[in-house]
Scaffold this active site. Sequence first.
Site, PDB file in Angstrom:
ATOM      1  N   GLY A 259      50.134  28.480  19.372  1.00  0.00           N
ATOM      2  CA  GLY A 259      51.283  28.142  18.530  1.00  0.00           C
ATOM      3  C   GLY A 259      52.394  27.412  19.262  1.00  0.00           C
ATOM      4  N   GLU A 301      46.359  30.966  23.893  1.00  0.00           N
ATOM      5  CA  GLU A 301      45.369  30.105  23.222  1.00  0.00           C
ATOM      6  C   GLU A 301      46.004  28.830  22.681  1.00  0.00           C
ATOM      7  OE1 GLU A 301      44.154  32.777  20.072  1.00  0.00           O
ATOM      8  OE2 GLU A 301      42.679  33.746  21.348  1.00  0.00           O
ATOM      9  N   PRO A 302      46.467  27.934  23.538  1.00  0.00           N
ATOM     10  CA  PRO A 302      47.088  26.711  23.026  1.00  0.00           C
ATOM     11  C   PRO A 302      46.055  25.718  22.497  1.00  0.00           C
ATOM     12  CG  PRO A 302      46.937  26.616  25.407  1.00  0.00           C
ATOM     13  CD  PRO A 302      46.431  27.974  25.008  1.00  0.00           C
ATOM     14  N   GLY A 303      46.357  25.099  21.372  1.00  0.00           N
ATOM     15  CA  GLY A 303      45.502  24.027  20.842  1.00  0.00           C
ATOM     16  C   GLY A 303      46.293  22.739  20.793  1.00  0.00           C
ATOM     17  N   ARG A 340      47.931  16.233   7.524  1.00  0.00           N
ATOM     18  CA  ARG A 340      49.067  17.083   7.903  1.00  0.00           C
ATOM     19  C   ARG A 340      50.369  16.776   7.162  1.00  0.00           C
ATOM     20  NH1 ARG A 340      50.883  17.187  12.623  1.00  0.00           N
ATOM     21  NH2 ARG A 340      51.367  19.402  12.590  1.00  0.00           N
ATOM     22  N   CYS A 371      43.718   7.515  -3.140  1.00  0.00           N
ATOM     23  CA  CYS A 371      44.184   7.551  -4.526  1.00  0.00           C
ATOM     24  C   CYS A 371      44.962   8.831  -4.786  1.00  0.00           C
ATOM     25  CB  CYS A 371      42.990   7.461  -5.456  1.00  0.00           C
ATOM     26  SG  CYS A 371      42.113   5.949  -5.156  1.00  0.00           S
ATOM     27  N   TYR A 401      44.668  18.630  15.020  1.00  0.00           N
ATOM     28  CA  TYR A 401      44.637  18.963  13.580  1.00  0.00           C
ATOM     29  C   TYR A 401      44.695  17.716  12.703  1.00  0.00           C
ATOM     30  CZ  TYR A 401      45.585  23.532  15.530  1.00  0.00           C
ATOM     31  OH  TYR A 401      45.504  24.679  16.276  1.00  0.00           O
TER      32      TYR A 401
HETATM   33  C1  LIG Z   1      44.012  32.579  16.546  1.00  0.00           C
HETATM   34  C2  LIG Z   1      44.581  31.256  16.908  1.00  0.00           C
HETATM   35  N1  LIG Z   1      44.760  30.968  18.200  1.00  0.00           N
HETATM   36  C3  LIG Z   1      45.260  29.785  18.597  1.00  0.00           C
HETATM   37  C4  LIG Z   1      45.602  28.816  17.668  1.00  0.00           C
HETATM   38  C5  LIG Z   1      46.137  27.517  18.161  1.00  0.00           C
HETATM   39  O1  LIG Z   1      47.390  27.242  17.685  1.00  0.00           O
HETATM   40  P1  LIG Z   1      48.174  25.978  18.212  1.00  0.00           P
HETATM   41  O2  LIG Z   1      47.273  24.809  18.080  1.00  0.00           O
HETATM   42  O3  LIG Z   1      49.351  25.876  17.337  1.00  0.00           O
HETATM   43  O4  LIG Z   1      48.497  26.256  19.659  1.00  0.00           O
HETATM   44  C6  LIG Z   1      45.442  29.081  16.306  1.00  0.00           C
HETATM   45  C7  LIG Z   1      45.821  28.079  15.304  1.00  0.00           C
HETATM   46  O5  LIG Z   1      45.682  28.197  14.135  1.00  0.00           O
HETATM   47  C8  LIG Z   1      44.913  30.335  15.914  1.00  0.00           C
HETATM   48  O6  LIG Z   1      44.719  30.636  14.633  1.00  0.00           O
END
Ligand SMILES: Cc1ncc(COP(=O)(O)O)c(C=O)c1O
EC number: 4.1.1.20
Length: 444
Positions: A259, A301-303, A340, A371, A401
């Site tokens: 997050g 858990e960064p994405g 998004r 459309c 995303y």
């Molecule tokens: C369980 C969990 N971990 C990690 C993430 C990654 O979040 P972010 O990309 O905002 O760091 C998410 C995103 O939905 C998630 O659901």
Amino acid sequence: MTVDVLSEVAAGTGDLSVWPASTARLPHGGLAVGGVSLAEVAQRFDTPVYVLDEGEVRGRCRTYRDAFPDAEVLYAAKAFLSRAMARWVREEGLGLDVCSAGELELAVTSGFPPERIVLHGNAKSPRDISAALRLGVGRIVIDSSSEIARIAAAVGPEGRQRVLVRVVPGVAAGGHEKVRTGTEGQKFGLSAADGSAQEAVARILAQPRLELAGLHCHIGSQITTVDAYLVALGRMVELMAAVHEVHGAVLPELDLGGGHGIAYRPGEPALDLTALARELRTALADRCAAVGLPLPRLTVEPGRAIAGPAGVALYRVLAVKRSGGKLFVAVDGGMSDNPRPALYGVRYAPRLVGRASTAGCRTATVVGRHCEAGDVLAVDAELPGDVHPGDLLAVPVAGAYQLSMASGYNMVGRPPVVAVHEGAARVLVRRETLDDFRSRDIGG
Ligand SMILES: Cc1ncc(COP(=O)(O)O)c(C=O)c1O
């Protein structure tokens, strides 16, 4: 000032602070990322096209490793996954968070060590569970009590699976209501407030085929301050202490999810990772000492914060028109490659690339080709007033995303992903073609 720089100032696009660190200005309004001209990428691979800067992805993984040397860092594959991405993340020493058999199989078949993978999901299918067990994932995150018996049964008499419990800590955080996942009344996790999390813990501890490794929470996405994480951490440690008191079990892991917020436009706030790491470490040590627990191993858990800033989307302008006093600039992609803005009202800062302009800047609405009136890629985009069909627009911070949420809407086809690194460009994921759509349509 040169003409190029003057036109950038006029168009408000001179600020490259949200672009990959490798971004360099070229003559005549050009930009290079990873040593490759974006105009050349568009020419060679056609548009729309997504450019992913390998050096930026690797650099961001290293920033996490340096900021969290004692923690486990899992890249959240949902942000964007391809075989190359899995390799870069693995080589940089991160683990992986996946949430389907698909993400899991792709990662493992491209050489990702399964023990460094964590499986998530609020509704895991039988296929998700059997793939996780067959491939030997490190941990499965339990998100509902019915999963406990299902997973235990699937493990079989000989096996033992490590699991975490996803807890709702009752913390509201995140850039949009739809991404706030730490509160009561949304679909993820088990509530600590109503006792569901504690009940799940008791059931898992009574299950010989499951090993409770720890607790997990993910409070939301696009969070730009540390405070909410500290509140969540405090509640999670309280719960760990309660588990210890009731069951005598010391849980060795605490996963605080991802997050971590990033800036999509110049001047927007981003989460300070060094401050986050420092404050979490201190708070964890203090809280655990206060309740007499040994320090659990922390996981993050960064994405978005790894993939987002490494991506740039390139579009060709197809039409320019005025309507209702607004200037609309329509491009050859849209909500099928980036849902998004429509989902979360996210705002981007596109810019003209590959052509210098001396025209004054105009506020334009950059729209897609689909459309749907809500198919808007960027409101209030500052673009040169002479923007016209054939121009190339680049949207930075496009790596997370977007393609992972892309759709087949209007059968436009999902764009390719081109990796750029040290002056070379190569396709990671090819463009989706009409043949791809046709080959799935077998009804006749
Ligand atoms: C369980 C969990 N971990 C990690 C993430 C990654 O979040 P972010 O990309 O905002 O760091 C998410 C995103 O939905 C998630 O659901």
